[in-house]
Design an enzyme around this catalytic site. Sequence first.
Site, PDB file in Angstrom:
ATOM      1  N   PRO A 159      38.395 -18.839  22.653  1.00 37.98           N
ATOM      2  CA  PRO A 159      38.485 -17.379  22.815  1.00 37.98           C
ATOM      3  C   PRO A 159      37.621 -16.806  23.934  1.00 37.98           C
ATOM      4  O   PRO A 159      36.682 -16.039  23.688  1.00 37.98           O
ATOM      5  CB  PRO A 159      38.049 -16.864  21.439  1.00 37.98           C
ATOM      6  CG  PRO A 159      37.084 -17.894  20.948  1.00 37.98           C
ATOM      7  CD  PRO A 159      37.618 -19.210  21.454  1.00 37.98           C
ATOM      8  N   CYS A 160      37.953 -17.118  25.172  1.00 35.03           N
ATOM      9  CA  CYS A 160      37.211 -16.562  26.298  1.00 35.03           C
ATOM     10  C   CYS A 160      37.409 -15.058  26.404  1.00 35.03           C
ATOM     11  O   CYS A 160      36.603 -14.369  27.042  1.00 35.03           O
ATOM     12  CB  CYS A 160      37.595 -17.260  27.600  1.00 35.03           C
ATOM     13  SG  CYS A 160      39.337 -17.145  28.023  1.00 35.03           S
ATOM     14  N   HIS A 161      38.466 -14.525  25.753  1.00 30.67           N
ATOM     15  CA  HIS A 161      38.688 -13.079  25.774  1.00 30.67           C
ATOM     16  C   HIS A 161      37.592 -12.322  25.033  1.00 30.67           C
ATOM     17  O   HIS A 161      37.427 -11.114  25.224  1.00 30.67           O
ATOM     18  CB  HIS A 161      40.048 -12.742  25.156  1.00 30.67           C
ATOM     19  CG  HIS A 161      40.214 -13.245  23.750  1.00 30.67           C
ATOM     20  ND1 HIS A 161      40.666 -14.520  23.476  1.00 30.67           N
ATOM     21  CD2 HIS A 161      39.973 -12.663  22.547  1.00 30.67           C
ATOM     22  CE1 HIS A 161      40.709 -14.691  22.169  1.00 30.67           C
ATOM     23  NE2 HIS A 161      40.291 -13.583  21.576  1.00 30.67           N
TER      24      HIS A 161
END
Length: 298
Positions: free
Chosen positions: A258-260
């Site tokens: 989850p780089c978001h």
Amino acid sequence: MQTSLFPPTFTAVPEAPAATDYQRVAQAIRFLEENFRRQPSLDDVAAAVHLSPFHFQRLFSEWAGISPKRFVQYLTADFLKARLAEAGSLAEAAEAAGLSAPSRLHDLFVTLEAVTPQQYRTGGEGVRIGYGVHETPFGPALLAATERGICSLALLGAASPEAALTDLQKAWPRAALVNDAAQTAPLLGQAFATTPSRPLHLLVRGTNFQVKVWEALLRIPLGQLVSYQHIAQAIGQPKALQAVGSAVGANPVAYLIPCHRVIRKEGVLGEYRWGSTTKKAIIGWEMAQTELQAGQFA
């Protein structure tokens, strides 16, 4: 060295699925981005996506679980900065979510494995990668997987499947790429299941530093946001902010790694490999899910 049974190939890209309700949602988010200063009404947003206010409200609520008005509140700078202030450290965030040990999250949902040094050096020689284009809650995506796990998930947004496949071939230049949607469809279903039935396995090709950053990203709980500084501290490299940012941007597996959930410390969402509108959609959608799970209906 293992002999490849599948010589490197570059087969035809499948057609992307037909547009879904998410395309209307994305149009609405872009309209709100471009016109936020004048605070458009529900009628204005509905007209921008060519729907009646009633139908737009229903479509958006069915997708997000909450109203458009509540969704937009999640994306304000004040709200985002407040979430960052709540984060503390990654260890504290994980503990608050009931994940007292970093490996606990892997046990529950995602396990991450890096390729061997030999496979890294040879660009994935001897590895077969099946891929397919499928619809997700955030539009069409190209998912690719080896027999050891998912190696790429690219949210297409306005990009073409051909562009995503080109990126995949660059990341795995000597692997055999095979159009195999039958292999990837079940994995896509697991990836976006509300309640995952079993852990998903990821196989990534990256430097030791990149893999370390991606492992840290996996410890960010759903609905939580952290800064690049949080990640740098979590991996014991507090001064390596630029390198951390580059590694976050190079994440090959959208949503699952989850780089978001990483934003700038000023409360600005920042860049996103798969587009700023997609990042806003995912963050708002995840915030809504955490509220709904907690019974805080908007």
